[in-house]
Motif scaffolding. Structure first.
Motif, PDB file in Angstrom:
ATOM      1  N   UNK A 205     -15.418   0.214  -4.498  1.00 11.85           N
ATOM      2  CA  UNK A 205     -14.285   1.114  -4.236  1.00 11.85           C
ATOM      3  C   UNK A 205     -13.094   0.330  -3.686  1.00 11.85           C
ATOM      4  N   UNK A 206     -13.378  -0.624  -2.795  1.00 16.44           N
ATOM      5  CA  UNK A 206     -12.305  -1.440  -2.209  1.00 16.44           C
ATOM      6  C   UNK A 206     -11.646  -2.311  -3.278  1.00 16.44           C
ATOM      7  N   UNK A 207     -12.462  -2.867  -4.169  1.00 19.53           N
ATOM      8  CA  UNK A 207     -11.928  -3.704  -5.264  1.00 19.53           C
ATOM      9  C   UNK A 207     -11.072  -2.875  -6.201  1.00 19.53           C
ATOM     10  N   UNK A 208     -11.541  -1.666  -6.523  1.00 21.27           N
ATOM     11  CA  UNK A 208     -10.772  -0.782  -7.406  1.00 21.27           C
ATOM     12  C   UNK A 208      -9.426  -0.433  -6.783  1.00 21.27           C
ATOM     13  N   UNK A 209      -9.423  -0.209  -5.464  1.00 20.77           N
ATOM     14  CA  UNK A 209      -8.177   0.103  -4.760  1.00 20.77           C
ATOM     15  C   UNK A 209      -7.234  -1.101  -4.788  1.00 20.77           C
ATOM     16  N   UNK A 210      -7.787  -2.305  -4.600  1.00 18.00           N
ATOM     17  CA  UNK A 210      -6.967  -3.520  -4.668  1.00 18.00           C
ATOM     18  C   UNK A 210      -6.290  -3.645  -6.026  1.00 18.00           C
ATOM     19  N   UNK A 211      -7.065  -3.429  -7.080  1.00 16.30           N
ATOM     20  CA  UNK A 211      -6.530  -3.535  -8.442  1.00 16.30           C
ATOM     21  C   UNK A 211      -5.433  -2.505  -8.664  1.00 16.30           C
ATOM     22  N   UNK A 212      -5.672  -1.289  -8.179  1.00 12.62           N
ATOM     23  CA  UNK A 212      -4.699  -0.222  -8.334  1.00 12.62           C
ATOM     24  C   UNK A 212      -3.399  -0.551  -7.602  1.00 12.62           C
ATOM     25  N   UNK A 213      -3.518  -1.101  -6.404  1.00 15.05           N
ATOM     26  CA  UNK A 213      -2.339  -1.469  -5.623  1.00 15.05           C
ATOM     27  C   UNK A 213      -1.573  -2.607  -6.284  1.00 15.05           C
ATOM     28  N   UNK A 214      -2.298  -3.589  -6.824  1.00 19.72           N
ATOM     29  CA  UNK A 214      -1.654  -4.710  -7.512  1.00 19.72           C
ATOM     30  C   UNK A 214      -0.878  -4.216  -8.727  1.00 19.72           C
ATOM     31  N   UNK A 215      -1.515  -3.345  -9.506  1.00 25.39           N
ATOM     32  CA  UNK A 215      -0.867  -2.813 -10.704  1.00 25.39           C
ATOM     33  C   UNK A 215       0.355  -1.990 -10.330  1.00 25.39           C
ATOM     34  N   UNK A 216       0.236  -1.204  -9.271  1.00 28.25           N
ATOM     35  CA  UNK A 216       1.350  -0.369  -8.828  1.00 28.25           C
ATOM     36  C   UNK A 216       2.531  -1.227  -8.408  1.00 28.25           C
ATOM     37  N   UNK A 217       2.253  -2.313  -7.657  1.00 30.66           N
ATOM     38  CA  UNK A 217       3.329  -3.199  -7.226  1.00 30.66           C
ATOM     39  C   UNK A 217       3.959  -3.925  -8.399  1.00 30.66           C
ATOM     40  N   UNK A 218       3.124  -4.368  -9.329  1.00 32.29           N
ATOM     41  CA  UNK A 218       3.631  -5.064 -10.508  1.00 32.29           C
ATOM     42  C   UNK A 218       4.536  -4.151 -11.324  1.00 32.29           C
ATOM     43  N   UNK A 219       4.096  -2.909 -11.535  1.00 29.92           N
ATOM     44  CA  UNK A 219       4.887  -1.964 -12.311  1.00 29.92           C
ATOM     45  C   UNK A 219       6.195  -1.644 -11.594  1.00 29.92           C
ATOM     46  N   UNK A 220       6.161  -1.625 -10.264  1.00 30.01           N
ATOM     47  CA  UNK A 220       7.375  -1.362  -9.499  1.00 30.01           C
ATOM     48  C   UNK A 220       8.387  -2.495  -9.695  1.00 30.01           C
ATOM     49  N   UNK A 221       7.902  -3.748  -9.616  1.00 30.21           N
ATOM     50  CA  UNK A 221       8.791  -4.891  -9.791  1.00 30.21           C
ATOM     51  C   UNK A 221       9.389  -4.904 -11.188  1.00 30.21           C
ATOM     52  N   UNK A 222       8.535  -4.689 -12.199  1.00 28.89           N
ATOM     53  CA  UNK A 222       9.013  -4.689 -13.589  1.00 28.89           C
ATOM     54  C   UNK A 222       9.960  -3.522 -13.822  1.00 28.89           C
ATOM     55  N   UNK A 223       9.599  -2.347 -13.300  1.00 29.63           N
ATOM     56  CA  UNK A 223      10.441  -1.174 -13.489  1.00 29.63           C
ATOM     57  C   UNK A 223      11.796  -1.334 -12.850  1.00 29.63           C
TER      58      UNK A 223
END
Length: 228
Positions: A205-223
């Motif tokens: 669950x912690x790993x899944x949350x890490x991945x989700x946070x990384x993707x969210x930050x990446x999409x924010x930077x790109x967006x």
């Protein structure tokens, strides 16, 4: 410290700025998002800890130097990848007091492992071609014995290669991923206990949350960059 990897990623994020007819500087919001994402990636891969062990500089000071250097250089050179790279290296030296040779030596540890993997892959490819060529002809007893020796060498090289690849992959894991991997290794072929199952679920669950946070930050930077 994977400077090459970081700047390759930086080049991807900066492409909307550098490809425009008139280069645009990053906004402070974009810089903050890029710095936050980069720092998170460095933490995830244990880069501050490993660099600290190699240089003798505390992980906290290295992170502060990294944040300052990245923010400063993005502010002044975000439209020029080469100037950005040069600026970052200068700032890191100024902020940490480390010499360029120390930084290069510590940053090059992963390069050495990559080079070892490449060399093994070249040896394996050459040996496989040699074996394939040999098998195309009728063989004497001596040649058969030589072929068996080559195949044994090939098995040994593959074992070395897989070990190095596993080490390289392990080095890219987050702390939670390393804990989960260690738990799997401890279990082996045995069924997990209820406590171990609970621990595995907690880590996953912690790993899944890490991945989700990384993707969210990446999409924010790109967006943010695409909206400019």
């Amino acid at each position: 410290m994977k400077l090459v990897t970081m700047f390759a990623f930086g080049a991807l994020i900066l492409s909307p700025f550098t490809q425009a007819n008139a280069p645009q500087k990053m906004t402070q919001q974009q810089i903050d998002a890029m710095v936050a994402f980069s720092v998170q990636q460095m933490h995830r891969e244990g880069e501050f800890s490993s660099m600290s062990q190699c240089t003798g500089v505390s992980a906290q000071k290295l992170e502060q130097a990294f944040r300052h250097s990245l923010s400063t250089c993005f502010s002044h050179h975000s439209v020029d990848e080469h100037k950005m790279d040069a600026c970052f290296k200068q700032e890191i030296i100024a902020q940490t007091g480390l010499s360029q040779s120390t930084i290069d030596n510590c940053a090059g540890e992963n390069d050495v492992q990559d080079e070892q993997i490449t060399q093994l892959e070249v040896q394996i490819e050459k040996l496989e071609r040699d074996i394939e060529h040999t098998e195309e002809h009728a063989l004497s007893d001596t040649q058969t014995a030589q072929l068996e020796d080559k195949m044994a060498q090939l098995d040994h090289l593959y074992t070395e290669l897989h070990q190095l690849q596993d080490q390289a992959m392990y080095g890219q894991l987050s702390e939670n991923e390393k804990r989960l991997e260690k738990l799997y290794q401890e279990l082996g072929d045995n069924a997990p206990t209820a406590a171990q199952e609970a621990k595995m679920k907690q880590l996953m669950d912690a790993i899944a949350l890490e991945k989700q946070q990384e993707l969210s930050q990446l999409m924010q930077v790109i967006g943010d960059s695409q909206r400019q």
